[in-house]
Scaffold this active site. Structure first.
Site, short mmCIF file in Angstrom:
data_model
loop_
_atom_site.label_atom_id
_atom_site.label_comp_id
_atom_site.label_asym_id
_atom_site.label_seq_id
_atom_site.Cartn_x
_atom_site.Cartn_y
_atom_site.Cartn_z
N GLN A 21 -8.67 -6.19 11.79
CA GLN A 21 -8.18 -5.16 10.88
C GLN A 21 -8.85 -3.81 11.11
O GLN A 21 -9.11 -3.06 10.17
CB GLN A 21 -8.32 -5.61 9.42
CG GLN A 21 -7.36 -6.77 9.10
CD GLN A 21 -7.24 -7.07 7.61
OE1 GLN A 21 -8.17 -6.85 6.83
NE2 GLN A 21 -6.08 -7.58 7.20
N LYS A 47 -17.51 -0.85 5.84
CA LYS A 47 -17.99 -1.88 4.93
C LYS A 47 -19.52 -1.88 4.81
O LYS A 47 -20.07 -2.08 3.73
CB LYS A 47 -17.51 -3.25 5.41
CG LYS A 47 -17.67 -4.36 4.38
CD LYS A 47 -16.95 -5.64 4.83
CE LYS A 47 -16.98 -6.68 3.71
NZ LYS A 47 -16.25 -7.91 4.09
N GLU A 106 0.81 -1.23 0.00
CA GLU A 106 0.00 0.00 0.00
C GLU A 106 0.84 1.28 0.00
O GLU A 106 0.40 2.31 -0.50
CB GLU A 106 -0.96 0.01 1.19
CG GLU A 106 -2.07 -1.02 1.11
CD GLU A 106 -1.69 -2.37 1.72
OE1 GLU A 106 -0.49 -2.58 2.02
OE2 GLU A 106 -2.60 -3.20 1.91
N MET A 131 24.26 8.97 2.59
CA MET A 131 24.18 10.25 3.29
C MET A 131 24.46 10.08 4.77
O MET A 131 25.11 10.93 5.39
CB MET A 131 22.80 10.91 3.06
CG MET A 131 22.71 12.33 3.56
SD MET A 131 23.91 13.45 2.80
CE MET A 131 22.96 14.10 1.41
#
Lengths: 191, 584
Positions: B112, B161, B49, B488
């Site tokens: 979830q 949902k 994601e 770096m």
């Protein structure tokens, strides 16, 4: 004082000259400014406002929130420690919150402020009369009486609430709750 | 029209003109994925994601249109927090839709479930939890409006949902309900007049151009302002390409790794005209010592930026393009009234001084010895790779980068002559940004060549999106400047920690980048010597049916110069060792 689009920004603070005797006390008060927010009355708005203060390192001295006469909106009164951040930056960041409709920034000298206090004080048979006498002087109400304690309520200017708290302290404060201050602008001659 | 909430959402996205979304399905967002099959919207299935979010950012940065990502609840939602924070810092318009558990399960620690509106409140312009399917058209319209107006930024819509499964009437969105949202546009006339006066009076002025000029599509107006006034221009990391590098008045990039002339011009200026820039700490160095003699005109669409870091003499809260156009008008009127007030000769001493610096302190690196001079393996300089890549690609190539040394070299050595050709993670400094952002950029501008310059550390964070690129036939090209280190961090340990290198070594060949690229369906190439650089780039440029990855084995010892150490004054800029004895 509302936040519009004028580049000079909202709520310009205009310092006013003070009488000599009140200088010290007013100086202490000037560290704190009241910012009142008209916000949409929606879930999570208080979290967004409080979260912004936490995120940006602005200190909240006290906070009061309740719906207005229009149920779509609530008013949040926040006392800001203006030594923690420039007031203008606090106001400008708050203005970016989508749910914040209007911001009014009140200099303490231009505001009518009030605060509510509930306090339970130790008061046996001997001390009770003295405490009730003090309550009368300050205009506080006795709202509960126990064998060894009294609960008092005072709604007044925040400084009077401070003073009341101080004079009660020697008797033994058992519990204390203040609401945080709320404020409206002083009415000018044209109001 | 009766639709499910999910159908209503997709129809609302279509109504907003969305052509592509980046996403990855899961439990709570499942209902939304069914109508995607029947939609005109192209869905690009990412492998993580975070990739969806950065791809949407790349898309938005090159097109100027909002990027859209769709992910599921819980971990899907938390994985997109980094792109949201990145887009918030860089003012990139993004609309992220997250699935959420059903409304009656919210607050129960359901499977979830996370409080994503709470988590993202500090990294979005605004977010919404939809609780009624009837609200969907209005909320989507509000989300796109907030993301794209004023100072652009990311927004999030959390979509339970059961709301997706509910039936609702879809109708075109009516009036928006945003009583507290009032983006500004037009500049205040008096402030513009005051700014114009300062610009005419200045003897050592600099236009300090930030990313706001790109957001406002103000490049043409800026060019006109610079040519009208003759005032030199610096473009910050977020503004590279807003003003053409080839222009004689362009001084290039200021800041911690800016070039000497851009940094010192700001230090010596008597007027900074900040246009859509925010006095970032990477630009100012030690704030108290920054541009100490300069008056400041600050133009920004976000009022909170005016005076946040540096109190301006004139603050203008406005869209950059409108403000620049108003400045041009005010200056032209003055030039008409006072002949000679814009005579280029008035700035001649200042320009002469800048030219002296440009000649004495150009960007510099130790070129590799000629091939064969050492025993077969001359070190490959990363700057040489970038110069060769720059010269071997079309001038309107879109360059994307990750974060670190390679990013700074890219910003320094590339020649940006066109707006929206530079895509990078500026404010947040998100390693791993390049691969997914390049993918999104190529989707947004399929007509352009898209190259990503990446570090080996960055590449390992998000390389999986090359699988996405291969399967979707998105022919991006990745140049890994593989110095086997977190370069770096290594540079800071070299300079500030007495060369005590702690946890920065990565190895040049673990993983094997060529094998990895090929496993992901890309062409994989390896370059170890200077003479191989150009042929490999030319070969990559010819591939247009799949991604290409080139593993450039570059010199581990190379440092980014110039450098202003963190917290130091810009006056103490450290130039390349070969220039350190020169008079300043």
């Amino acid at each position: 004082m509302s936040v519009g689009s004028a580049p000079s920004g909202p709520g310009q603070v205009v310092p006013m000259p003070l009488a000599g005797g009140t200088q010290a006390r007013a100086g202490k008060r000037l560290r704190h400014h009241v910012v009142t927010l008209l916000v949409e009355n929606k879930a999570g708005v208080l979290v967004r406002v409080a979260g912004l203060f936490a995120r940006r390192g602005f200190n909240i001295f006290s906070l009061a929130v309740a719906p207005t006469h229009d149920p779509r909106f609530s008013r949040i009164s926040i006392v800001v420690d203006v030594e923690s951040a420039p007031l203008q930056q606090v106001v400008d960041q708050l203005d970016k919150l989508v749910n914040v409709v209007r911001i009014t920034e009140l200099h303490p000298l231009n505001a009518r402020e009030a605060e509510l206090l509930l306090v339970t004080v130790a008061a046996d048979a001997v001390g009770r009369a003295q405490v009730i006498q003090l309550a009368e002087v300050f205009g506080a109400k006795v709202v509960d009486v126990g064998a060894q304690a009294l609960t008092l309520r005072l709604a007044s200017a925040p400084e009077a609430v401070d003073d009341f708290e101080e004079v009660l302290r020697p008797y033994g404060i058992l519990e204390l709750q203040r609401t945080g201050r709320i404020a409206l602008p002083k009415l000018g001659p044209e109001a | 029209m009766e639709l499910t909430g999910a159908q209503s959402l997709i129809k609302s996205l279509e109504t907003e003109g969305v052509e592509v979304v980046f996403g990855l399905p899961g439990g709570a967002i499942l209902p939304v994925y069914d109508p995607i099959i029947d939609s005109s919207i192209r869905h690009i299935l990412v492998r993580h994601e975070q990739g969806a979010g950065h791809a949407a950012e790349g898309y938005a940065q090159v097109t100027g249109r909002p990027g859209v990502a769709i992910v599921t609840s819980g971990p899907g939602a938390t994985n997109v927090v980094t792109p949201l924070a990145n887009a918030y810092m860089d003012s990139t318009p993004l609309v992220v839709i997250t699935g959420q558990v059903a409304t009656n399960a919210i607050g129960t620690d359901a499977f979830q479930e996370v409080d994503i509106t709470g988590i993202t409140a500090g990294v979005t312009k605004h977010n919404w939890l939809v609780t009624d399917a009837e609200d969907i058209p209005r909320v989507v319209a509000e989300a796109f409006h907030v993301a794209t107006t004023g100072r652009p930024g990311p927004v999030l819509i959390d979509f339970p949902k059961d709301v997706a499964n509910a039936t609702a009437t879809w109708s075109p969105p009516g009036p928006m309900d945003l009583p507290g949202y009032k983006p500004v546009g037009e500049p205040d006339a008096a402030a513009i007049e005051a700014a114009a006066e300062l610009m005419l009076a200045a003897e050592r002025p600099v236009l300090y151009v930030g990313g706001g000029v790109l957001k406002a599509n103000a490049s043409a107006a800026l060019l006109e302002l610079a040519e009208l006034t003759g005032i030199p221009v610096v473009t910050t990391l977020m503004a590279r390409g807003a003003f053409p590098d080839r222009h004689p008045r362009c001084l290039g990039m200021p800041g911690m790794h800016g070039n000497y002339t851009a940094v010192t011009a700001m230090q010596q200026a008597d007027l900074l005209v900040a246009l859509g820039s925010r006095f970032d700490d990477r630009v100012t160095g030690k704030v108290d010592a920054f541009a100490p003699r300069a008056k400041v005109v600050h133009v920004d669409i976000d009022r909170a930026e005016i005076g946040k870091v540096r109190r301006p003499d004139v603050g203008v809260v406005a869209d950059c393009r409108l403000a620049i156009e108003a400045l041009i008008g005010a200056l032209r009127r003055r030039a008409g009234e006072r002949a000679g007030s814009l005579d280029p000769a008035r700035l001649a001493p200042w320009i002469g001084l800048l030219d002296t610096w440009r000649e004495r302190f150009p960007l510099a690196y130790d070129a590799a010895p000629p091939p064969g001079a050492l025993d077969g393996s001359p070190p490959l300089k990363p700057q040489y790779v970038l110069e060769t890549l720059r010269d071997a690609t079309p001038p309107d190539t879109i360059l994307v980068s990750g974060v670190g040394q390679h990013q700074m070299w890219a910003a320094q050595y590339w020649q940006f002559d066109h707006p929206r050709t530079w895509v990078n993670s500026g404010g947040l400094g998100t390693m791993g940004f390049a691969v997914p952002a390049a993918l999104g950029a190529k989707v947004g501008r399929p007509d352009r060549m898209v190259w990503a310059v990446d570090g080996d550390g960055c590449f390992q964070m998000t390389a999986q999106e090359l699988v996405t690129a291969s399967s979707e036939r998105i022919p991006i090209k990745i140049a890994i400047l593989n110095n086997a280190y977190l370069g770096m961090v290594r540079q800071w340990q070299h300079m500030f920690y007495e060369e005590r290198y702690s946890e920065v070594y990565l190895s040049p060949d673990l993983p094997d980048y060529v094998l990895w690229a090929e496993a992901m369906g890309c062409v994989g190439l390896r370059v170890t010597s200077p003479e191989e650089v150009l042929p490999a780039i030319e070969k990559a440029n010819e591939v247009d049916d799949r991604p290409v990855v080139i593993d450039f084995r570059t010199d581990s010892m190379e440092q980014v110069y110039p450098m202003v150490a963190s917290g130091s004054s810009n006056d103490d800029i450290v130039v390349h060792p070969s220039q350190q004895g020169l008079a300043r």
